[in-house]
Design a protein around this motif. Sequence first.
Motif, PDB file in Angstrom:
ATOM      1  N   GLU A  53       0.854  -1.177   0.000  1.00  6.48           N
ATOM      2  CA  GLU A  53       0.000   0.000   0.000  1.00  6.48           C
ATOM      3  C   GLU A  53       0.900   1.242   0.000  1.00  6.48           C
ATOM      4  O   GLU A  53       1.173   1.844   1.022  1.00  6.48           O
ATOM      5  CB  GLU A  53      -0.931  -0.004   1.213  1.00  6.48           C
ATOM      6  CG  GLU A  53      -2.102   0.924   1.049  1.00  6.48           C
ATOM      7  CD  GLU A  53      -3.164   0.683   2.094  1.00  6.48           C
ATOM      8  OE1 GLU A  53      -3.833   1.664   2.464  1.00  6.48           O
ATOM      9  OE2 GLU A  53      -3.331  -0.449   2.532  1.00  6.48           O
ATOM     10  N   ASP A  55       2.133   5.179  -1.552  1.00  9.36           N
ATOM     11  CA  ASP A  55       1.457   6.482  -1.572  1.00  9.36           C
ATOM     12  C   ASP A  55       0.503   6.615  -2.759  1.00  9.36           C
ATOM     13  O   ASP A  55      -0.591   7.150  -2.630  1.00  9.36           O
ATOM     14  CB  ASP A  55       2.492   7.609  -1.616  1.00  9.36           C
ATOM     15  CG  ASP A  55       3.245   7.732  -0.302  1.00  9.36           C
ATOM     16  OD1 ASP A  55       2.678   7.327   0.740  1.00  9.36           O
ATOM     17  OD2 ASP A  55       4.378   8.242  -0.317  1.00  9.36           O
ATOM     18  N   LYS A  58      -2.623   4.623  -2.043  1.00  8.69           N
ATOM     19  CA  LYS A  58      -3.460   5.338  -1.076  1.00  8.69           C
ATOM     20  C   LYS A  58      -4.190   6.502  -1.738  1.00  8.69           C
ATOM     21  O   LYS A  58      -5.365   6.755  -1.452  1.00  8.69           O
ATOM     22  CB  LYS A  58      -2.604   5.844   0.077  1.00  8.69           C
ATOM     23  CG  LYS A  58      -2.092   4.741   0.973  1.00  8.69           C
ATOM     24  CD  LYS A  58      -1.196   5.313   2.051  1.00  8.69           C
ATOM     25  CE  LYS A  58      -0.546   4.212   2.858  1.00  8.69           C
ATOM     26  NZ  LYS A  58       0.381   4.730   3.868  1.00  8.69           N
ATOM     27  N   TYR A  61      -7.143   5.127  -3.735  1.00  2.00           N
ATOM     28  CA  TYR A  61      -8.256   4.809  -2.841  1.00  2.00           C
ATOM     29  C   TYR A  61      -8.979   6.074  -2.375  1.00  2.00           C
ATOM     30  O   TYR A  61     -10.202   6.099  -2.309  1.00  2.00           O
ATOM     31  CB  TYR A  61      -7.762   4.021  -1.629  1.00  2.00           C
ATOM     32  CG  TYR A  61      -7.335   2.601  -1.938  1.00  2.00           C
ATOM     33  CD1 TYR A  61      -7.801   1.919  -3.047  1.00  2.00           C
ATOM     34  CD2 TYR A  61      -6.470   1.933  -1.088  1.00  2.00           C
ATOM     35  CE1 TYR A  61      -7.419   0.627  -3.314  1.00  2.00           C
ATOM     36  CE2 TYR A  61      -6.075   0.632  -1.340  1.00  2.00           C
ATOM     37  CZ  TYR A  61      -6.555  -0.020  -2.457  1.00  2.00           C
ATOM     38  OH  TYR A  61      -6.181  -1.295  -2.708  1.00  2.00           O
ATOM     39  N   ARG A  62      -8.219   7.107  -2.039  1.00  2.51           N
ATOM     40  CA  ARG A  62      -8.812   8.353  -1.546  1.00  2.51           C
ATOM     41  C   ARG A  62      -9.634   9.025  -2.642  1.00  2.51           C
ATOM     42  O   ARG A  62     -10.771   9.437  -2.405  1.00  2.51           O
ATOM     43  CB  ARG A  62      -7.702   9.290  -1.059  1.00  2.51           C
ATOM     44  CG  ARG A  62      -8.221  10.539  -0.384  1.00  2.51           C
ATOM     45  CD  ARG A  62      -7.110  11.484   0.031  1.00  2.51           C
ATOM     46  NE  ARG A  62      -6.459  12.069  -1.147  1.00  2.51           N
ATOM     47  CZ  ARG A  62      -5.219  11.768  -1.566  1.00  2.51           C
ATOM     48  NH1 ARG A  62      -4.475  10.908  -0.908  1.00  2.51           N
ATOM     49  NH2 ARG A  62      -4.708  12.331  -2.645  1.00  2.51           N
ATOM     50  N   GLN A  67     -11.926   5.295   0.922  1.00  4.50           N
ATOM     51  CA  GLN A  67     -11.668   5.621   2.317  1.00  4.50           C
ATOM     52  C   GLN A  67     -12.966   5.652   3.118  1.00  4.50           C
ATOM     53  O   GLN A  67     -12.954   5.424   4.320  1.00  4.50           O
ATOM     54  CB  GLN A  67     -10.952   6.984   2.421  1.00  4.50           C
ATOM     55  CG  GLN A  67      -9.558   6.992   1.853  1.00  4.50           C
ATOM     56  CD  GLN A  67      -8.611   6.101   2.639  1.00  4.50           C
ATOM     57  OE1 GLN A  67      -8.741   5.951   3.836  1.00  4.50           O
ATOM     58  NE2 GLN A  67      -7.652   5.515   1.934  1.00  4.50           N
ATOM     59  N   LYS A  70     -13.909   2.287   4.943  1.00  3.57           N
ATOM     60  CA  LYS A  70     -13.215   1.848   6.153  1.00  3.57           C
ATOM     61  C   LYS A  70     -13.990   2.275   7.381  1.00  3.57           C
ATOM     62  O   LYS A  70     -14.605   3.333   7.420  1.00  3.57           O
ATOM     63  CB  LYS A  70     -11.794   2.433   6.208  1.00  3.57           C
ATOM     64  CG  LYS A  70     -10.862   1.807   5.219  1.00  3.57           C
ATOM     65  CD  LYS A  70      -9.455   2.316   5.469  1.00  3.57           C
ATOM     66  CE  LYS A  70      -8.490   1.652   4.511  1.00  3.57           C
ATOM     67  NZ  LYS A  70      -7.127   2.112   4.743  1.00  3.57           N
TER      68      LYS A  70
END
Length: 71
Positions: A53, A55, A58, A61-62, A67, A70
């Motif tokens: 995972e 940067d 991430k 995903y953002r 996010q 989660k």
Amino acid sequence: MHDRQQKAISRRNFFRALGGASTAAVAAAATLRPGEAQAYDPGKDETKARYRETDHVKAFYRVNGYQTLKK
């Protein structure tokens, strides 16, 4: 004319012979014994963890709203 019809194979007899031939082929294949199975060894390169995972993952995903999933 009746003699000509008996010399030629009829459609029904053709499919009957085809079914008998396929049954004989399956029976012959069933009697063959396969050799001993060899296990596949993937080695260390194929069994190591690949997912990281980082940067940019991430950020993906953002941006895509993962996010919010989660807890």
